[in-house]
Scaffold this motif. Sequence first.
Motif, PDB file in Angstrom:
ATOM      1  N   ALA A 131       0.836  -1.200   0.000  1.00 52.91           N
ATOM      2  CA  ALA A 131       0.000   0.000   0.000  1.00 52.91           C
ATOM      3  C   ALA A 131       0.871   1.251   0.000  1.00 52.91           C
ATOM      4  N   GLY A 132       0.550   2.163  -0.918  1.00 56.56           N
ATOM      5  CA  GLY A 132       1.327   3.384  -1.050  1.00 56.56           C
ATOM      6  C   GLY A 132       2.668   3.175  -1.726  1.00 56.56           C
ATOM      7  N   GLY A 133       2.924   1.946  -2.212  1.00 53.16           N
ATOM      8  CA  GLY A 133       4.210   1.652  -2.834  1.00 53.16           C
ATOM      9  C   GLY A 133       5.361   1.695  -1.856  1.00 53.16           C
ATOM     10  N   ARG A 134       5.053   1.631  -0.563  1.00 52.01           N
ATOM     11  CA  ARG A 134       6.061   1.802   0.486  1.00 52.01           C
ATOM     12  C   ARG A 134       7.082   0.678   0.490  1.00 52.01           C
ATOM     13  N   TYR A 135       8.349   1.059   0.588  1.00 48.07           N
ATOM     14  CA  TYR A 135       9.425   0.062   0.645  1.00 48.07           C
ATOM     15  C   TYR A 135       9.646  -0.393   2.097  1.00 48.07           C
ATOM     16  N   GLY A 136      10.162  -1.604   2.246  1.00 47.69           N
ATOM     17  CA  GLY A 136      10.592  -2.082   3.557  1.00 47.69           C
ATOM     18  C   GLY A 136       9.564  -2.845   4.346  1.00 47.69           C
ATOM     19  N   MET A 137       8.485  -3.266   3.692  1.00 53.18           N
ATOM     20  CA  MET A 137       7.424  -3.984   4.399  1.00 53.18           C
ATOM     21  C   MET A 137       7.619  -5.502   4.373  1.00 53.18           C
ATOM     22  N   ARG A 138       8.709  -5.950   3.787  1.00 49.63           N
ATOM     23  CA  ARG A 138       9.040  -7.382   3.808  1.00 49.63           C
ATOM     24  C   ARG A 138      10.572  -7.506   3.866  1.00 49.63           C
ATOM     25  N   PRO A 139      11.083  -8.571   4.443  1.00 48.21           N
ATOM     26  CA  PRO A 139      12.534  -8.757   4.491  1.00 48.21           C
ATOM     27  C   PRO A 139      13.055  -9.369   3.193  1.00 48.21           C
ATOM     28  N   ASP A 140      14.358  -9.403   3.019  1.00 50.42           N
ATOM     29  CA  ASP A 140      14.934 -10.257   1.986  1.00 50.42           C
ATOM     30  C   ASP A 140      14.591 -11.705   2.353  1.00 50.42           C
ATOM     31  N   TYR A 141      14.290 -12.516   1.334  1.00 54.39           N
ATOM     32  CA  TYR A 141      13.951 -13.931   1.541  1.00 54.39           C
ATOM     33  C   TYR A 141      12.877 -14.122   2.627  1.00 54.39           C
ATOM     34  N   PRO A 142      11.719 -13.500   2.490  1.00 57.30           N
ATOM     35  CA  PRO A 142      10.677 -13.651   3.521  1.00 57.30           C
ATOM     36  C   PRO A 142      10.235 -15.090   3.726  1.00 57.30           C
ATOM     37  N   THR A 143      10.346 -15.919   2.695  1.00 57.08           N
ATOM     38  CA  THR A 143       9.991 -17.335   2.861  1.00 57.08           C
ATOM     39  C   THR A 143      10.806 -17.951   3.988  1.00 57.08           C
ATOM     40  N   ILE A 144      12.088 -17.637   4.022  1.00 58.58           N
ATOM     41  CA  ILE A 144      12.981 -18.172   5.052  1.00 58.58           C
ATOM     42  C   ILE A 144      12.700 -17.513   6.398  1.00 58.58           C
ATOM     43  N   VAL A 145      12.597 -16.179   6.384  1.00 59.90           N
ATOM     44  CA  VAL A 145      12.401 -15.431   7.629  1.00 59.90           C
ATOM     45  C   VAL A 145      11.093 -15.808   8.304  1.00 59.90           C
ATOM     46  N   TYR A 146       9.996 -15.815   7.557  1.00 58.69           N
ATOM     47  CA  TYR A 146       8.691 -16.142   8.146  1.00 58.69           C
ATOM     48  C   TYR A 146       8.669 -17.583   8.670  1.00 58.69           C
ATOM     49  N   SER A 147       9.245 -18.502   7.908  1.00 52.36           N
ATOM     50  CA  SER A 147       9.221 -19.918   8.308  1.00 52.36           C
ATOM     51  C   SER A 147       9.984 -20.137   9.610  1.00 52.36           C
ATOM     52  N   LYS A 148      11.121 -19.485   9.739  1.00 54.14           N
ATOM     53  CA  LYS A 148      11.917 -19.637  10.974  1.00 54.14           C
ATOM     54  C   LYS A 148      11.138 -19.138  12.184  1.00 54.14           C
ATOM     55  N   ILE A 149      10.478 -17.997  12.027  1.00 52.85           N
ATOM     56  CA  ILE A 149       9.707 -17.441  13.146  1.00 52.85           C
ATOM     57  C   ILE A 149       8.559 -18.368  13.524  1.00 52.85           C
ATOM     58  N   LEU A 150       7.826 -18.850  12.529  1.00 51.06           N
ATOM     59  CA  LEU A 150       6.672 -19.712  12.804  1.00 51.06           C
ATOM     60  C   LEU A 150       7.086 -21.027  13.450  1.00 51.06           C
ATOM     61  N   LYS A 151       8.194 -21.596  12.990  1.00 55.41           N
ATOM     62  CA  LYS A 151       8.651 -22.863  13.571  1.00 55.41           C
ATOM     63  C   LYS A 151       9.153 -22.681  15.000  1.00 55.41           C
ATOM     64  N   GLU A 152       9.710 -21.520  15.293  1.00 52.11           N
ATOM     65  CA  GLU A 152      10.155 -21.254  16.666  1.00 52.11           C
ATOM     66  C   GLU A 152       8.957 -21.059  17.591  1.00 52.11           C
ATOM     67  N   LEU A 153       7.920 -20.395  17.087  1.00 57.10           N
ATOM     68  CA  LEU A 153       6.734 -20.132  17.904  1.00 57.10           C
ATOM     69  C   LEU A 153       5.807 -21.334  17.999  1.00 57.10           C
TER      70      LEU A 153
END
Length: 647
Positions: A131-153
């Motif tokens: 939304a708004g074309g805003r940069y920085g709303m996802r990390p590099d390699y979000p597949t990896i980042v999100y998966s690590k967080i979910l598996k830890e939680l």
Amino acid sequence: MKQFKHKSTSPEQQKNISLPTFPLMPRELFLPTSKEEMVKLGWEQADVIIFSGDAYVDHPSFGAAVIGRVLQAAGYKVAIVPQPNWRDDLRDFKKLGKPRLFFGVSAGAMDSMVNHYTANRRLRHDDAYTAGGRYGMRPDYPTIVYSKILKELFPDTPVIIGGIEASLRRVSHYDYWGDRLRPSIIADAPADMISYGMGERTVLELAHRLDKGEKIEDITDVPQTAFFSCETPGENDIVLHSYEACLKDKKLQSQNFRHIEEESNKVSGKIIWQETNGRRLKINPMYPPMKQGEIDASFDLPYTRVPHPRYKGKVIPAYDMIRHSVNMHRGCFGGCAFCTISAHQGKFISSRSKESIMKEVRQVCAMEDFKGYISDLGGPSANMYSMGGYDKSICAKCSRPSCLHPKPCPNLNNDHSPLLDIYKSVDSLPEVKKSFIGSGVRYDLAMAQNKKDSVNSANKKYMEELICAHVSGRLKVAPEHTSDRVLDCMRKPSFSQFRKFKRFFDDVNKKYGLRQQLIPYFISSHPACEEVDMAELAAITKDLDFHLEQVQDFTPTPMTVATEIYYSGYHPYTGEKVFTARTEKEKLAQRQFFFWYKPEAKKELINELRHLHRPDLIDRLYGNDNKNFTKRHISSKNSKSSKSLRT
């Protein structure tokens, strides 16, 4: 001869085509994105929770919405967490709790590194899927980042990764942005399984089996999945060189790719294995192409076709581009060396029925901000709708990556009549002032000679109607290069085909008194392209009276032939060495020839052409201006010499 009704478009009408407004619909019409929205629906727990790197747009062009709606239609409770904050206390990952069946994770509609960085590895400062074309709303390699967080939680809840990023990184791959060979993404993302390709059938099967009580580690036979397995490869399976072996020898990585591409392009592929860090990765083959009823069912789901109200009317550029468009099919049999479409969607075309397409067109016409202009009636390649082999048994045995290269397959039915029929039906609607074809058009497909005269006649009629009735003043096509040697490496037709199409385009414009422009798209620094090839491209396009606009450097992306050549230096199908510009200096030397017409580029290019021993190209590009430049250059040198002697 038919006289085409040319519906003129005023500047004000063109402005209205991209008017970025949409209604704020009630939240209960969307898949829930918060605990409050779940409570209002009477849910205590979701069956599936999807984490996406994109903003949530409830539209069939956005993967998270498609997967969510497909599961919803099957009776499952699906929630979406778009662009979760991974930097804070991780409340976005905790707020909906754990799902009953599994977490789905996707980086979004683009590979995150393509989304974040240019071909020169420079950081982009906007994001079309935010939304708004805003940069920085996802990390590099979000597949990896999100998966690590979910598996830890939630360590006991299955995590299934999908989308473009996971799909194209399902096996060892070269990562251009890190300039290194990486293992399958599942080696870095602690997920249980990859769902690669178009995921509707895969996630439905997984949901059904998990719902029956099966454990994720026991589900090993679902097509279009990849996971680490303790099984032993079968006799007919393909065992690739290990990731570690590929690290030591780039040529082995190149050899691997041929197997991966060929099996992806078969109706019935084989199971592929690759050892990675002491574990066996199993990649099940793709599903057969979707039947018409299946693809219709996916597109006919109750999408609101707008962004979620959480964005409060902010413009989402990617949505703004497609909100008045209609996608008519999936897949692409072009097989371009730099393209990932077939690796993700498959080579074979799955086309929607005319009824399904017209239903969506009417939905677009009913939108509050619709001004009468369909921005695109297309697909991955706009004019492959309803095409395939005459004899399906031949297609079933085929492993060619392209039905058009090195020459069109004689079994290919390239009849454009079904397209013409849809164009006619859409344009007959009273709400439609004009329908555009905004997707890429394969002119070589329309010009390929068919064994049936009736088809050749229909295809000529298609090209004529395209130019007369479906172009907004500028028709963009992609010859990609002028060198036949480079084009062969690209798996594109000879440039002579583009010349032939340009003559046809010019003749049609003259015949109907139009002033349409032809805008060609070109790539520099592609494998096999050398600096002199770009110099000749500059001279050739100048002779054709083009000042190039649609240009870019080749960007290596996972799962393409061109990327494998870039990384390894070898062609996966021939084993031969292929030159590729790799350094910034080499790339700049090629790219500068696109802009030969800019005054500030002239001096450098003349010097560069002298270095290449191509005075003929200097004359072709600059003519008399070059002679005057040479005189001034010699005079300047003599003047400096005289001054030096006097000193």
